[in-house]
Design a protein around this motif. Structure first.
Motif, mmCIF file in Angstrom:
data_model
loop_
_atom_site.group_PDB
_atom_site.id
_atom_site.type_symbol
_atom_site.label_atom_id
_atom_site.label_comp_id
_atom_site.label_asym_id
_atom_site.label_seq_id
_atom_site.Cartn_x
_atom_site.Cartn_y
_atom_site.Cartn_z
ATOM 1 N N GLU A 28 26.122 42.727 41.619
ATOM 2 C CA GLU A 28 26.123 41.351 42.643
ATOM 3 C C GLU A 28 27.244 40.431 42.225
ATOM 4 O OE1 GLU A 28 22.718 37.881 43.538
ATOM 5 O OE2 GLU A 28 22.089 39.609 42.480
ATOM 6 N N GLU A 29 27.428 40.146 40.890
ATOM 7 C CA GLU A 29 28.317 39.158 40.539
ATOM 8 C C GLU A 29 29.778 39.513 41.011
ATOM 9 O OE1 GLU A 29 27.779 35.853 39.490
ATOM 10 O OE2 GLU A 29 25.750 36.722 39.890
ATOM 11 N N ALA A 30 30.027 41.011 40.960
ATOM 12 C CA ALA A 30 31.228 41.303 41.339
ATOM 13 C C ALA A 30 31.360 41.150 42.818
ATOM 14 C CB ALA A 30 31.554 42.909 40.908
ATOM 15 N N TYR B 110 30.003 38.973 44.736
ATOM 16 C CA TYR B 110 30.317 37.500 44.799
ATOM 17 C C TYR B 110 31.590 36.992 44.546
ATOM 18 C CZ TYR B 110 29.710 32.525 44.200
ATOM 19 O OH TYR B 110 29.655 31.011 44.227
ATOM 20 N N ALA B 111 32.434 37.572 43.489
ATOM 21 C CA ALA B 111 33.801 37.127 43.157
ATOM 22 C C ALA B 111 34.743 37.911 44.098
ATOM 23 C CB ALA B 111 33.895 37.766 41.686
ATOM 24 N N ALA B 112 34.518 39.176 44.498
ATOM 25 C CA ALA B 112 35.376 39.736 45.596
ATOM 26 C C ALA B 112 35.266 38.884 46.923
ATOM 27 C CB ALA B 112 35.126 41.165 45.725
ATOM 28 N N ALA B 113 33.904 38.721 47.330
ATOM 29 C CA ALA B 113 33.734 38.129 48.710
ATOM 30 C C ALA B 113 34.603 36.879 48.627
ATOM 31 C CB ALA B 113 32.320 37.864 48.993
ATOM 32 N N VAL C 178 40.449 32.792 41.604
ATOM 33 C CA VAL C 178 41.434 34.003 41.174
ATOM 34 C C VAL C 178 40.734 34.593 39.681
ATOM 35 C CG1 VAL C 178 43.509 34.788 40.593
ATOM 36 C CG2 VAL C 178 42.983 33.334 42.504
ATOM 37 N N ARG C 179 40.626 33.603 38.792
ATOM 38 C CA ARG C 179 40.220 34.176 37.515
ATOM 39 C C ARG C 179 38.950 34.791 37.265
ATOM 40 N NH1 ARG C 179 40.693 29.329 35.631
ATOM 41 N NH2 ARG C 179 38.481 28.597 35.637
ATOM 42 N N GLU C 180 38.017 34.448 37.952
ATOM 43 C CA GLU C 180 36.594 35.279 38.299
ATOM 44 C C GLU C 180 36.871 36.465 38.924
ATOM 45 O OE1 GLU C 180 33.702 34.605 36.498
ATOM 46 O OE2 GLU C 180 35.138 33.326 35.351
ATOM 47 N N ALA C 181 37.727 36.423 39.954
ATOM 48 C CA ALA C 181 37.738 37.774 40.629
ATOM 49 C C ALA C 181 38.589 38.786 39.446
ATOM 50 C CB ALA C 181 38.908 37.628 41.987
#
Length: 480
Positions: A122-124, A126-129, A451-454
């Motif tokens: 789920e967190e990935a 969220y980051a990608a979207a 960007v950092r979180e992605a």
């Protein structure tokens, strides 16, 4: 609203304050007469356009609006509508996705991509979207359609994507794309009607809003069984929401429908009662004349994705034939694309037609702008609300800085928008009158943090997939 006075929208004596007033810009309305006001004004109240017209006829003094935006040397457009995308595809770019997508996918093919898809959480998601949405909105997109594969055991990924859409302030049609007869995803992650319908109910109840519609999707005919397709279409019909599919994007995909069911795809869908005014089909590339007629008479929406189609070399949509038939045609960024620039999309939408047919008369900047705005709204069956600057419609606006080099000289500004401009020329973006981009920066998110979180989420996904955390690009060059 019709007639020569329609642009005014309301009586000049209306003293109710505005939320936003844009004055002095080049206003491209995309209304029925395709009027362009130079200079013009746009007045916004309660998330809707109160009035639009010639600046010299603007009835509102500067103090009548909570915010006055001087539009001199600006171009004001309806928000761009992206009719097809895969927001999670941000995590696939640079990994060799620019390959032909075959109908029959062996388990070993696209092994890296399949493993990454299967390892997203789920967190990935969220980051990608968020990464994709950031690019889209900085490019002037206010509405997007997103297709997300439904993977058994990874249902929470949908919540991650939809949370990102909500947080972005964008409008969206989000469809849960079911697959159950393909090696494209691991067989243990195939969907079923028994799993899909309760999950669709859950997502619709949790995430539907005035900006977000939850729809159903049978990812492609060659990737679903008939029973699943019909069941999903029935759910969408009962809910009054969109049902979507990838169409015959390749000659092989077009043959599949004939070999499996003895009918061209769109004629088969029409026969099954699936094709209609809440249908959205991606990639109308390999269609017969009869299928084009079926799409037009049914009111189905179609998403033309030229960059993706060029990248995977699958074919070129017959744009002139589709438009001549009266089809509802919009533009889709899609993935694989490896970018989310609507400006690149508009330019190539014209140029690919010309080079394919060796005819420089095909397409135009005006046609490309229409496909990216009103055309996209029509493809999503939202033209009464979106796609043009008219009184009563949603105040989804893009303001372009015409002082930028790509927009000069002024004599070719509309052409320059399509052939020369880039997302860097987008100054402001409003959804329902609320800023999501201000002065070229996202108003709700810190781009560096996105960007950092992605990147962090991508490394964690690679670890879960059992892949090197610094997986390099697909290249024949030596890495050191």
């Amino acid at each position: 609203m019709q007639g020569p006075e329609a642009h005014r929208g309301e009586a000049a004596g209306n003293a109710e304050p505005l939320d936003l007033l844009i004055r002095g810009g080049l206003v491209v309305t995309m209304n029925a007469r395709r009027e362009v006001y130079a200079p013009g004004y746009v007045a916004v109240r309660d998330g809707r356009i109160a009035a639009v017209g010639r600046d010299g006829e603007c009835p509102y003094p500067p103090g009548s609006a909570a915010e006055l935006l001087e539009g001199a040397d600006r171009i004001v457009l309806p928000g761009f509508v992206n009719a097809h995308d895969h927001l999670l595809g941000a995590f696939a770019r640079g990994l060799g996705a620019d390959r032909a997508v075959a109908v029959t996918v062996p388990e070993a093919e696209e092994r890296v991509g399949a493993r990454i898809r299967g390892a997203l959480d789920e967190e990935a998601a969220y980051a990608a979207a968020r990464l994709s949405l950031l690019e889209l909105q900085l490019s002037g997109v206010t509405t997007t359609a997103d297709s997300q594969p439904a993977l058994a055991g990874r249902e929470e990924n949908a919540d991650g994507t939809l949370r990102a859409i909500r947080d972005s302030g964008a409008r969206a049609l989000w469809t849960r794309a079911s697959l159950n007869r393909t090696g494209y995803v691991a067989r243990g992650q195939h969907d079923s009607l028994e799993r899909a319908l309760p999950e669709l109910d859950r997502l619709a109840d949790r995430w539907s809003s005035d900006r977000v519609e939850i729809g159903a999707e049978a990812q492609a005919l060659h990737r679903v069984e008939e029973g699943l397709l019909r069941g999903l279409a029935g759910w969408a019909e009962e809910r009054g929401v969109h049902f979507a599919m990838h169409l015959s994007y390749s000659e092989e995909a077009a043959r599949h429908a004939l070999e499996r069911f003895g009918r061209p795809l769109l004629l088969l869908l029409e026969e099954w009662g699936v094709l209609g005014p809440r249908f959205l089909g991606y990639h109308p590339v390999w269609l017969s004349a009869e299928e084009i007629d079926a799409a037009a008479r049914s009111g189905a929406g179609l998403a033309y994705c030229p960059v993706d189609n060029m990248l995977i070399a699958c074919g070129v949509a017959p744009v002139e034939r589709l438009l001549a038939a009266g089809c509802r045609l919009g533009l889709g960024v899609d993935q694989p694309n490896d970018g989310h620039s609507v400006f690149e999309l508009m330019k190539l939408a014209v140029l690919i037609q010309r080079i394919t047919h060796l005819d420089a008369s095909l397409g135009s900047p005006e046609q490309a702008l229409e496909l990216a705005t009103l055309g996209g709204a029509r493809a999503l069956h939202r033209e009464r609300e979106l796609g043009s600057l008219e009184a009563g419609k949603a105040a989804d606006l893009v303001v372009i800085d015409a002082r930028r080099p790509a927009l000069a000289p002024f004599t070719g500004r509309l052409s320059n928008l399509v052939y020369a401009a880039t997302p860097a020329d987008v100054e402001h973006v409003f959804v329902a009158g609320e800023a999501v981009v201000r002065a070229g920066r996202h108003a709700l998110w810190d781009a560096e943090e996105v960007v950092r979180e992605a990147n962090r989420a991508m490394r964690a996904t690679l670890r879960r997939a059992g892949l090197p955390p610094e997986l390099g690009p697909y290249t024949s060059w030596p890495l050191s």
